[in-house]
Scaffold this motif. Sequence first.
Motif, mmCIF file in Angstrom:
data_model
loop_
_atom_site.group_PDB
_atom_site.id
_atom_site.type_symbol
_atom_site.label_atom_id
_atom_site.label_comp_id
_atom_site.label_asym_id
_atom_site.label_seq_id
_atom_site.Cartn_x
_atom_site.Cartn_y
_atom_site.Cartn_z
ATOM 1 N N GLN A 157 0.783 -1.237 0.000
ATOM 2 C CA GLN A 157 0.000 0.000 0.000
ATOM 3 C C GLN A 157 0.815 1.288 0.000
ATOM 4 O O GLN A 157 0.240 2.372 -0.043
ATOM 5 C CB GLN A 157 -0.963 0.009 1.187
ATOM 6 N N SER A 158 2.155 1.227 0.014
ATOM 7 C CA SER A 158 2.934 2.474 -0.001
ATOM 8 C C SER A 158 3.060 3.072 -1.402
ATOM 9 O O SER A 158 3.614 4.156 -1.561
ATOM 10 C CB SER A 158 4.326 2.246 0.589
ATOM 11 N N THR A 159 2.549 2.377 -2.395
ATOM 12 C CA THR A 159 2.540 2.928 -3.753
ATOM 13 C C THR A 159 1.098 3.100 -4.203
ATOM 14 O O THR A 159 0.209 2.355 -3.793
ATOM 15 C CB THR A 159 3.289 2.012 -4.739
ATOM 16 N N LYS A 160 0.912 4.110 -5.025
ATOM 17 C CA LYS A 160 -0.435 4.457 -5.481
ATOM 18 C C LYS A 160 -0.544 4.177 -6.983
ATOM 19 O O LYS A 160 0.409 4.385 -7.723
ATOM 20 C CB LYS A 160 -0.721 5.944 -5.257
ATOM 21 N N PRO A 161 -1.704 3.727 -7.444
ATOM 22 C CA PRO A 161 -1.909 3.586 -8.887
ATOM 23 C C PRO A 161 -1.778 4.936 -9.577
ATOM 24 O O PRO A 161 -2.018 5.986 -8.968
ATOM 25 C CB PRO A 161 -3.335 3.056 -9.017
ATOM 26 N N LYS A 162 -1.400 4.911 -10.838
ATOM 27 C CA LYS A 162 -1.261 6.147 -11.610
ATOM 28 C C LYS A 162 -2.559 6.943 -11.505
ATOM 29 O O LYS A 162 -3.641 6.411 -11.643
ATOM 30 C CB LYS A 162 -0.945 5.823 -13.066
ATOM 31 N N GLY A 163 -2.405 8.224 -11.249
ATOM 32 C CA GLY A 163 -3.568 9.103 -11.131
ATOM 33 C C GLY A 163 -4.042 9.289 -9.704
ATOM 34 O O GLY A 163 -4.816 10.196 -9.435
ATOM 35 N N GLU A 164 -3.569 8.455 -8.775
ATOM 36 C CA GLU A 164 -3.983 8.608 -7.380
ATOM 37 C C GLU A 164 -2.940 9.307 -6.527
ATOM 38 O O GLU A 164 -3.127 9.498 -5.345
ATOM 39 C CB GLU A 164 -4.294 7.241 -6.755
ATOM 40 N N SER A 165 -1.818 9.693 -7.128
ATOM 41 C CA SER A 165 -0.815 10.434 -6.363
ATOM 42 C C SER A 165 -1.264 11.885 -6.241
ATOM 43 O O SER A 165 -2.271 12.287 -6.804
ATOM 44 C CB SER A 165 0.545 10.334 -7.053
ATOM 45 N N ASN A 166 -0.509 12.646 -5.533
ATOM 46 C CA ASN A 166 -0.879 14.035 -5.274
ATOM 47 C C ASN A 166 -0.637 14.892 -6.525
ATOM 48 O O ASN A 166 0.490 15.199 -6.860
ATOM 49 C CB ASN A 166 -0.060 14.572 -4.099
#
Length: 124
Positions: free
Chosen positions: A112-121
């Motif tokens: 869970q420390s990585t986010k799918p593309k588009g879900e980052s800030n």
Amino acid sequence: MAQALYGAPAEQIRDFLQAHHITGIIAENDLEALKLMHGLQRIDAPFAAKLSVIGFDDLPAAAQNTPPLTTIVQDFPAMGTEAVTALLSQINNPTKLFNQPVTVPVKLVARQSTKPKGESNADF
């Protein structure tokens, strides 16, 4: 970037990441990734929650962290086998040049420390 920020206060790291629109970090190992995550969580939890972080080593603490740390796993037995094979080949053929690179596959353990593309800030 890594050298400039190594050991820097979490506030300085956060400011640098924001100023350069960096949404993810691949750390040199799990320990450094965990230290980064904890430092950022301490000073700016919403920012830390939006940053993707990947470590390297798959330490037991990686899976137990909140959030669990995405990491890269190395195949140490395969690396050892390749190293011994190369060493024995060199011993048995001292004049032969062994200059071919050897690669050993690694495995990504997505947590869970990585986010799918588009879900980052997007505000980075």
